[in-house]
Design an enzyme around this catalytic site. Structure first.
Site, short mmCIF file in Angstrom:
data_model
loop_
_atom_site.label_atom_id
_atom_site.label_comp_id
_atom_site.label_asym_id
_atom_site.label_seq_id
_atom_site.Cartn_x
_atom_site.Cartn_y
_atom_site.Cartn_z
N ALA A 37 0.82 -1.21 0.00
CA ALA A 37 0.00 0.00 0.00
C ALA A 37 0.86 1.26 0.00
O ALA A 37 1.98 1.27 0.49
CB ALA A 37 -0.91 0.01 1.23
N GLY A 77 1.54 -5.22 1.97
CA GLY A 77 0.28 -5.74 1.45
C GLY A 77 0.47 -6.64 0.25
O GLY A 77 -0.34 -7.55 0.01
N GLU A 80 1.12 -9.92 1.67
CA GLU A 80 -0.12 -10.41 2.26
C GLU A 80 -1.06 -10.97 1.18
O GLU A 80 -1.73 -11.99 1.40
CB GLU A 80 -0.79 -9.31 3.08
CG GLU A 80 0.01 -9.04 4.36
CD GLU A 80 -0.50 -7.87 5.17
OE1 GLU A 80 -0.72 -8.07 6.37
OE2 GLU A 80 -0.68 -6.77 4.60
N GLU A 100 6.67 -2.71 6.95
CA GLU A 100 5.95 -1.60 7.60
C GLU A 100 6.33 -1.41 9.06
O GLU A 100 6.20 -0.32 9.60
CB GLU A 100 4.44 -1.73 7.41
CG GLU A 100 3.82 -3.06 7.70
CD GLU A 100 3.77 -4.01 6.52
OE1 GLU A 100 2.66 -4.40 6.10
OE2 GLU A 100 4.82 -4.40 6.02
#
Length: 164
Positions: A37, A77, A80, A100
């Site tokens: 992201a 992400g 993920e 992150e």
């Protein structure tokens, strides 16, 4: 981005509804799976639309095999999303991680749950708490990816999808 999330959702729903589709392959563009992201969006006002967590759950729940073709990087992400896939193939030069934490954030799309289930708690804790980037060969040893290739990752993922 919201556009990518919507495209993932729409594509998965279409594939699941189409009996002629036997498997799904998810890849990135321009030699990169996904850098995750854009953190600038974290402080933006909440927008209507799809969130990453439900998209990953949709991938995971698919009755058709979903294969991630990881090239370049799969970070945050992006990793993920790959964790939600049933199979993962990585190019030998690919790197994966949940960076992150280095800016004070925890992975927010269930990476902290899926990663330990896949590779075990000790290895997952190292990746989650350090934010380090894991090379593909190490990811294979950990069980994070199913196969590492030196060839075209997308073609290898399609072959795997056809086998399963």
């Amino acid at each position: 981005s919201l556009t990518v999330l919507q495209a993932l959702e729409d594509g998965l729903k279409r594939a699941d509804a189409d009996p002629s589709v036997k498997a799904v392959m998810i890849c990135g563009e321009h030699g990169k799976f996904s850098a995750g992201a854009d953190i600038r969006g974290f402080s933006a006002p909440k927008r209507q639309g799809t969130a990453l967590g439900p998209i990953i759950s949709l991938i995971e729940r698919s009755e058709k095999p979903v294969v991630a073709a990881i090239e370049g990087i799969a970070l945050g992400g992006g990793l993920e999303v790959a964790l939600g896939c049933h199979y993962r193939i990585a190019h030998v030069k690919a790197r994966m991680g949940l960076p992150e934490v280095t800016i004070g954030l925890l992975p927010g799309a269930e990476g902290t749950q899926r990663l330990p289930r896949l590779i075990g708690v000790p290895a997952a804790l190292d990746i989650i708490t350090t934010g380090r980037h894991i090379p593909a060969t190490e990811a294979l040893k950990l069980g994070l990816v199913d196969e590492v290739v030196e060839e075209n990752t997308v073609e290898a993922a399609i072959r795997l999808a056809n086998r399963v």
